[in-house]
Design a protein around this motif. Structure first.
Motif, PDB file in Angstrom:
ATOM      1  N   MET A  55       0.831  -1.207   0.000  1.00 40.12           N
ATOM      2  CA  MET A  55       0.000   0.000   0.000  1.00 40.12           C
ATOM      3  C   MET A  55       0.865   1.256   0.000  1.00 40.12           C
ATOM      4  SD  MET A  55      -3.088  -1.055   2.595  1.00 40.12           S
ATOM      5  CE  MET A  55      -3.934   0.520   2.506  1.00 40.12           C
ATOM      6  N   LEU A  56       1.936   1.231   0.777  1.00 41.30           N
ATOM      7  CA  LEU A  56       2.814   2.400   0.843  1.00 41.30           C
ATOM      8  C   LEU A  56       3.600   2.584  -0.450  1.00 41.30           C
ATOM      9  CD1 LEU A  56       4.144   2.049   4.495  1.00 41.30           C
ATOM     10  CD2 LEU A  56       2.501   3.729   3.642  1.00 41.30           C
ATOM     11  N   ASP A  57       4.073   1.484  -1.023  1.00 47.39           N
ATOM     12  CA  ASP A  57       4.882   1.546  -2.239  1.00 47.39           C
ATOM     13  C   ASP A  57       4.057   1.933  -3.474  1.00 47.39           C
ATOM     14  OD1 ASP A  57       7.088   0.858  -0.755  1.00 47.39           O
ATOM     15  OD2 ASP A  57       7.093  -1.250  -1.384  1.00 47.39           O
ATOM     16  N   ALA A  58       2.749   1.684  -3.433  1.00 44.99           N
ATOM     17  CA  ALA A  58       1.901   1.978  -4.591  1.00 44.99           C
ATOM     18  C   ALA A  58       1.826   3.480  -4.864  1.00 44.99           C
ATOM     19  CB  ALA A  58       0.502   1.399  -4.384  1.00 44.99           C
ATOM     20  N   GLY A  59       2.007   4.283  -3.832  1.00 45.24           N
ATOM     21  CA  GLY A  59       1.968   5.726  -4.012  1.00 45.24           C
ATOM     22  C   GLY A  59       0.577   6.273  -4.248  1.00 45.24           C
ATOM     23  N   LEU A  60      -0.424   5.442  -4.042  1.00 46.10           N
ATOM     24  CA  LEU A  60      -1.805   5.892  -4.217  1.00 46.10           C
ATOM     25  C   LEU A  60      -2.329   6.442  -2.899  1.00 46.10           C
ATOM     26  CD1 LEU A  60      -3.119   2.838  -6.256  1.00 46.10           C
ATOM     27  CD2 LEU A  60      -2.445   5.078  -7.146  1.00 46.10           C
TER      28      LEU A  60
END
Length: 120
Positions: A55-60
């Motif tokens: 979730m954090l890496d998705a940048g959404l």
């Protein structure tokens, strides 16, 4: 007479208190069940951590309710894994300072430094 060591179980007692079992039969029914529950708790923590990283890496943008849900699951997993670590640490043998191996380890710790990566 030697006192029986107790094992902290990976689940709470009926009223939420810490639950223990005698650690004199590490291959007994309760010990095997506790081992399986600990393994499941660690696997769950790994899955939840992977989800959080994703979730954090998705940048959404993350919705507040999603963030709240994830923080609750991470907190639960951290609590479980810390209990597992405490239980396992409590079952480690206490080193005998008179044993040559213990003296060797103490000597290594005294002569090593973080600057040399723990090597003397």
């Amino acid at each position: 007479m030697q006192a029986i060591r107790l094992r902290l179980l990976p689940w709470p007692g009926p009223t939420g208190q810490r639950a223990y079992t005698p650690d004199d039969v590490p291959t007994g029914r309760i010990a095997r069940l506790a081992d399986r529950v600990e393994a499941e708790q660690i696997a769950t923590a790994e899955s939840v951590l992977s989800l959080a990283k994703g979730m954090l890496d998705a940048g959404l943008p993350v919705e507040p309710h999603e963030c709240t849900y994830l923080l609750k699951r991470l907190t639960e997993c951290l609590d479980d894994v810390l209990r597992v670590a405490e239980s396992r640490g409590g079952r480690l043998p206490v080193p005998d300072p008179l044993e040559p191996e213990a003296e060797c380890l103490e000597g290594e710790a005294a002569t090593s430094s973080p600057a040399d990566g723990g090597r003397s």
